[in-house]
Write a protein that holds these residues in place. Structure first.
Motif, PDB file in Angstrom:
ATOM      1  N   ARG A 235       0.865  -1.181   0.000  1.00 15.12           N
ATOM      2  CA  ARG A 235       0.000   0.000   0.000  1.00 15.12           C
ATOM      3  C   ARG A 235       0.900   1.230   0.000  1.00 15.12           C
ATOM      4  O   ARG A 235       1.630   1.474   0.970  1.00 15.12           O
ATOM      5  CB  ARG A 235      -0.917   0.031   1.223  1.00 15.12           C
ATOM      6  CG  ARG A 235      -1.855   1.251   1.250  1.00 15.12           C
ATOM      7  CD  ARG A 235      -2.731   1.257   2.489  1.00 15.12           C
ATOM      8  NE  ARG A 235      -3.549   2.464   2.564  1.00 15.12           N
ATOM      9  CZ  ARG A 235      -4.725   2.625   1.986  1.00 15.12           C
ATOM     10  NH1 ARG A 235      -5.237   1.635   1.277  1.00 15.12           N
ATOM     11  NH2 ARG A 235      -5.397   3.748   2.105  1.00 15.12           N
ATOM     12  N   GLY A 236       0.871   1.950  -1.110  1.00 17.00           N
ATOM     13  CA  GLY A 236       1.733   3.117  -1.227  1.00 17.00           C
ATOM     14  C   GLY A 236       1.324   3.976  -2.401  1.00 17.00           C
ATOM     15  O   GLY A 236       0.154   4.353  -2.532  1.00 17.00           O
ATOM     16  N   PHE A 237       2.292   4.240  -3.267  1.00 17.31           N
ATOM     17  CA  PHE A 237       2.071   5.124  -4.405  1.00 17.31           C
ATOM     18  C   PHE A 237       2.717   4.514  -5.643  1.00 17.31           C
ATOM     19  O   PHE A 237       3.664   3.736  -5.551  1.00 17.31           O
ATOM     20  CB  PHE A 237       2.680   6.504  -4.138  1.00 17.31           C
ATOM     21  CG  PHE A 237       2.101   7.202  -2.943  1.00 17.31           C
ATOM     22  CD1 PHE A 237       1.039   8.074  -3.083  1.00 17.31           C
ATOM     23  CD2 PHE A 237       2.609   6.970  -1.673  1.00 17.31           C
ATOM     24  CE1 PHE A 237       0.494   8.711  -1.981  1.00 17.31           C
ATOM     25  CE2 PHE A 237       2.077   7.601  -0.561  1.00 17.31           C
ATOM     26  CZ  PHE A 237       1.011   8.476  -0.714  1.00 17.31           C
ATOM     27  N   SER A 238       2.193   4.878  -6.794  1.00 17.85           N
ATOM     28  CA  SER A 238       2.793   4.438  -8.045  1.00 17.85           C
ATOM     29  C   SER A 238       4.199   5.010  -8.166  1.00 17.85           C
ATOM     30  O   SER A 238       4.445   6.164  -7.820  1.00 17.85           O
ATOM     31  CB  SER A 238       1.937   4.902  -9.228  1.00 17.85           C
ATOM     32  OG  SER A 238       2.582   4.622 -10.449  1.00 17.85           O
ATOM     33  N   ARG A 239       5.136   4.203  -8.650  1.00 13.41           N
ATOM     34  CA  ARG A 239       6.499   4.693  -8.896  1.00 13.41           C
ATOM     35  C   ARG A 239       6.583   5.454 -10.216  1.00 13.41           C
ATOM     36  O   ARG A 239       7.571   6.128 -10.481  1.00 13.41           O
ATOM     37  CB  ARG A 239       7.477   3.521  -8.951  1.00 13.41           C
ATOM     38  CG  ARG A 239       7.397   2.563  -7.780  1.00 13.41           C
ATOM     39  CD  ARG A 239       8.021   3.106  -6.541  1.00 13.41           C
ATOM     40  NE  ARG A 239       7.954   2.143  -5.451  1.00 13.41           N
ATOM     41  CZ  ARG A 239       8.255   2.404  -4.194  1.00 13.41           C
ATOM     42  NH1 ARG A 239       8.660   3.611  -3.859  1.00 13.41           N
ATOM     43  NH2 ARG A 239       8.158   1.481  -3.263  1.00 13.41           N
ATOM     44  N   GLN A 240       5.553   5.313 -11.031  1.00 11.83           N
ATOM     45  CA  GLN A 240       5.527   5.977 -12.332  1.00 11.83           C
ATOM     46  C   GLN A 240       4.705   7.252 -12.228  1.00 11.83           C
ATOM     47  O   GLN A 240       3.569   7.229 -11.762  1.00 11.83           O
ATOM     48  CB  GLN A 240       4.928   5.053 -13.388  1.00 11.83           C
ATOM     49  CG  GLN A 240       4.862   5.662 -14.777  1.00 11.83           C
ATOM     50  CD  GLN A 240       4.374   4.666 -15.811  1.00 11.83           C
ATOM     51  OE1 GLN A 240       4.383   3.468 -15.573  1.00 11.83           O
ATOM     52  NE2 GLN A 240       3.943   5.164 -16.956  1.00 11.83           N
ATOM     53  N   PRO A 241       5.239   8.391 -12.663  1.00 10.10           N
ATOM     54  CA  PRO A 241       4.516   9.652 -12.494  1.00 10.10           C
ATOM     55  C   PRO A 241       3.346   9.789 -13.457  1.00 10.10           C
ATOM     56  O   PRO A 241       3.338   9.225 -14.552  1.00 10.10           O
ATOM     57  CB  PRO A 241       5.589  10.708 -12.778  1.00 10.10           C
ATOM     58  CG  PRO A 241       6.534  10.027 -13.716  1.00 10.10           C
ATOM     59  CD  PRO A 241       6.560   8.589 -13.282  1.00 10.10           C
ATOM     60  N   SER A 242       2.359  10.556 -13.036  1.00  8.45           N
ATOM     61  CA  SER A 242       1.251  10.976 -13.886  1.00  8.45           C
ATOM     62  C   SER A 242       1.298  12.495 -14.022  1.00  8.45           C
ATOM     63  O   SER A 242       1.944  13.182 -13.223  1.00  8.45           O
ATOM     64  CB  SER A 242      -0.090  10.539 -13.289  1.00  8.45           C
ATOM     65  OG  SER A 242      -0.213   9.130 -13.294  1.00  8.45           O
ATOM     66  N   MET A 243       0.595  13.017 -15.031  1.00  7.27           N
ATOM     67  CA  MET A 243       0.604  14.457 -15.285  1.00  7.27           C
ATOM     68  C   MET A 243      -0.809  15.015 -15.162  1.00  7.27           C
ATOM     69  O   MET A 243      -1.749  14.460 -15.735  1.00  7.27           O
ATOM     70  CB  MET A 243       1.155  14.751 -16.681  1.00  7.27           C
ATOM     71  CG  MET A 243       2.596  14.323 -16.882  1.00  7.27           C
ATOM     72  SD  MET A 243       3.271  14.842 -18.489  1.00  7.27           S
ATOM     73  CE  MET A 243       2.253  13.874 -19.609  1.00  7.27           C
ATOM     74  N   MET A 244      -0.946  16.101 -14.410  1.00  5.98           N
ATOM     75  CA  MET A 244      -2.236  16.762 -14.240  1.00  5.98           C
ATOM     76  C   MET A 244      -2.146  18.187 -14.788  1.00  5.98           C
ATOM     77  O   MET A 244      -1.397  19.012 -14.264  1.00  5.98           O
ATOM     78  CB  MET A 244      -2.632  16.799 -12.766  1.00  5.98           C
ATOM     79  CG  MET A 244      -4.002  17.423 -12.520  1.00  5.98           C
ATOM     80  SD  MET A 244      -5.351  16.436 -13.241  1.00  5.98           S
ATOM     81  CE  MET A 244      -5.272  14.977 -12.187  1.00  5.98           C
ATOM     82  N   PRO A 245      -2.898  18.507 -15.862  1.00  8.21           N
ATOM     83  CA  PRO A 245      -2.869  19.875 -16.395  1.00  8.21           C
ATOM     84  C   PRO A 245      -3.680  20.823 -15.522  1.00  8.21           C
ATOM     85  O   PRO A 245      -4.652  20.418 -14.878  1.00  8.21           O
ATOM     86  CB  PRO A 245      -3.497  19.711 -17.779  1.00  8.21           C
ATOM     87  CG  PRO A 245      -4.391  18.518 -17.649  1.00  8.21           C
ATOM     88  CD  PRO A 245      -3.729  17.599 -16.663  1.00  8.21           C
ATOM     89  N   ASP A 246      -3.277  22.086 -15.505  1.00  4.41           N
ATOM     90  CA  ASP A 246      -4.027  23.069 -14.719  1.00  4.41           C
ATOM     91  C   ASP A 246      -5.380  23.371 -15.351  1.00  4.41           C
ATOM     92  O   ASP A 246      -6.345  23.690 -14.659  1.00  4.41           O
ATOM     93  CB  ASP A 246      -3.208  24.357 -14.560  1.00  4.41           C
ATOM     94  CG  ASP A 246      -2.816  24.963 -15.901  1.00  4.41           C
ATOM     95  OD1 ASP A 246      -2.876  24.251 -16.930  1.00  4.41           O
ATOM     96  OD2 ASP A 246      -2.438  26.152 -15.928  1.00  4.41           O
ATOM     97  N   ASN A 247      -5.462  23.246 -16.677  1.00  8.66           N
ATOM     98  CA  ASN A 247      -6.712  23.476 -17.395  1.00  8.66           C
ATOM     99  C   ASN A 247      -6.797  22.459 -18.527  1.00  8.66           C
ATOM    100  O   ASN A 247      -6.053  22.565 -19.505  1.00  8.66           O
ATOM    101  CB  ASN A 247      -6.754  24.902 -17.954  1.00  8.66           C
ATOM    102  CG  ASN A 247      -8.074  25.210 -18.648  1.00  8.66           C
ATOM    103  OD1 ASN A 247      -8.859  24.312 -18.961  1.00  8.66           O
ATOM    104  ND2 ASN A 247      -8.324  26.491 -18.889  1.00  8.66           N
ATOM    105  N   PRO A 248      -7.661  21.443 -18.418  1.00  8.12           N
ATOM    106  CA  PRO A 248      -7.709  20.399 -19.451  1.00  8.12           C
ATOM    107  C   PRO A 248      -7.972  20.940 -20.849  1.00  8.12           C
ATOM    108  O   PRO A 248      -7.486  20.384 -21.839  1.00  8.12           O
ATOM    109  CB  PRO A 248      -8.855  19.495 -18.979  1.00  8.12           C
ATOM    110  CG  PRO A 248      -8.945  19.731 -17.503  1.00  8.12           C
ATOM    111  CD  PRO A 248      -8.593  21.172 -17.307  1.00  8.12           C
TER     112      PRO A 248
END
Length: 428
Positions: A235-248
């Protein structure tokens, strides 16, 4: 930027706390270790160079990797205590800097029914050969694709591990105060697919914070009918990053983050069919997006592999593997996929083969490893020749060849990153 600064401050605090804990344990062990009968000092000096064969890097340079490195390993044990330190010093000829790196550093306590380890340590779980399902601990894929020695694929984690051995089974529990992400190839040295390459304003958010964000992992294992059998939980976090845009609709900034993830799995490995047969599976529970409605967070998945290894004649071994990833909530993934993003398949399949032949009284090793994407038609080939000049000096020459598939597929995106490499090491 304020959020990023706060994140870095929290990370430093976590590192300081862990360093203090390691020092405390070391000091407690020191009186016994000063009189240790079992003390050793080993290490090596090494040159490692990787040259492009398919063109220049994105930054216009010719080398994927070029460094000289020295490593020192110190181990001391007395009574029930043990200290181990592995530290590297190296000079990077590409970026023109020198770095001192602690690869591993931990204190052990070992008794008959339980043991404990605190500090920076490399953890290996699962039965796959370069295919990782329940081995969710951090990897350095830049090292792998650059032609560095295989030991540099694994990264150490700063944490505590406790083993319990009651008799009917063995238990291994790990706590990691903060997430250590995978290291992926540098965009200055590797050509890679980036669906948002036009947005250069980016900041990273790491899941560092209080102890409520501590990553926990558990392995339960025992022999069952001649097979090494394990159950896993993380139980933790993905080691691979994701990207979140400020405005889709019209993004101007991307936030790099690591989604919450839990993994539940199992593995079997034992002798069968005149060789070694391996099975492994794991369910990846995407805790932040269990419905699959957020296109920026990977959907939950079921992963599995089957492997078989056999020695066909003296000093010649063949290993084959089949690997699959099945995406859950696929219809939601397709529905919410942003325009212009490549669509992944519901079932991603991969095959791997390893051939190894030893010659000249096992002083020479010929090896060949290959990935082939059954779903995308892309591939990675890694031939290598290693020769032990003496008991202390060896040299290895090999290559990494990529191709096939699409510009965004797992190995196809590296089609312009082919390289040949050389490793030479003196060990003491």
């Amino acid at each position: 930027m304020r959020r990023k600064q706060k994140t870095e401050v929290r990370r430093r605090k976590s590192e300081v706390k862990l360093a203090f804990l390691v020092c405390l344990v070391s000091v407690l062990c020191l009186p016994s270790l000063l009189f240790a009968e079992d003390t050793s000092l080993h290490g090596f000096v090494q040159g490692n160079y990787s040259l492009n064969t398919a063109g220049d890097n994105p930054d216009g340079k010719d080398f994927k990797w070029s460094e000289e490195r020295a490593q020192v390993k110190v181990e001391a044990a007395a009574d029930l205590f043990r200290l181990f330190i592995k530290s590297d010093a190296f000079h990077d000829n590409i970026d023109k800097h020198s770095i001192l790196e602690l690869r591993e550093g931990y204190a052990d306590y070992v008794s008959e029914k339980w043991d404990a380890r605190v500090g920076r340590q490399v953890v290996t779980w699962g039965v796959g050969d370069l295919l990782f399902i329940n081995d969710v601990f951090p990897k350095d894929y830049e090292a792998f694709f650059s032609g560095r020695p295989m030991e540099y694929l694994k990264k150490g984690v700063d944490g505590a591990k406790v083993g319990l051995y009651p008799g009917f089974a063995s238990f291994e529990f790990i706590a990691i105060p903060y997430c250590e992400p995978n290291n992926y190839p540098d965009s200055k040295r590797f050509w890679m697919f980036d669906p948002m390459s036009g947005i250069t304003n980016r900041e990273a958010q790491y899941p560092y914070g209080d102890l409520r964000e501590t990553e926990t992992a558990l392995r339960i294992y025992r022999d069952a009918a001649g097979f090494d059998t394990s159950l896993y939980y993380n139980r933790g976090f993905s080691r691979q990053p994701s990207m979140m845009p400020d405005n889709p609709a019209a993004p101007t900034m991307l936030t790099i983050f690591y989604p919450e993830l839990s993994v539940y799995g199992a593995s079997l490995q034992g002798r069968a069919l005149d060789g070694v047969l391996s099975f492994e599976t794991g369910y990846y529970d995407s805790r932040q997006d269990r419905q699959g409605a957020d296109p920026m967070i990977p959907n939950s998945q079921t992963r599995y592999l089957i492997g078989y290894q056999r020695q066909f004649w003296e000093d010649f071994t063949v290993g084959i593997q089949y690997y699959g990833e099945y995406m859950e909530d696929y219809s939601a993934y397709v529905q919410y996929l942003p325009t212009g993003f490549p669509q992944e398949k519901r079932l991603h399949q991969l095959a791997a083969v390893r051939l190894t032949q030893f010659l000249m009284h096992q002083t020479m090793r010929l090896s060949f490893f290959a990935f082939y994407g059954l779903s995308d038609g892309d591939y990675m080939l890694n031939p290598e020749v290693k020769y032990n000049l003496t008991d202390s000096i060896w040299i290895a020459v090999g290559g990494n060849i990529f191709g096939g598939g699409k510009p965004w597929s797992q190995f196809g995106q590296f089609a312009k990153d082919d390289n040949v490499y050389c490793q030479i090491r003196y060990e003491f």
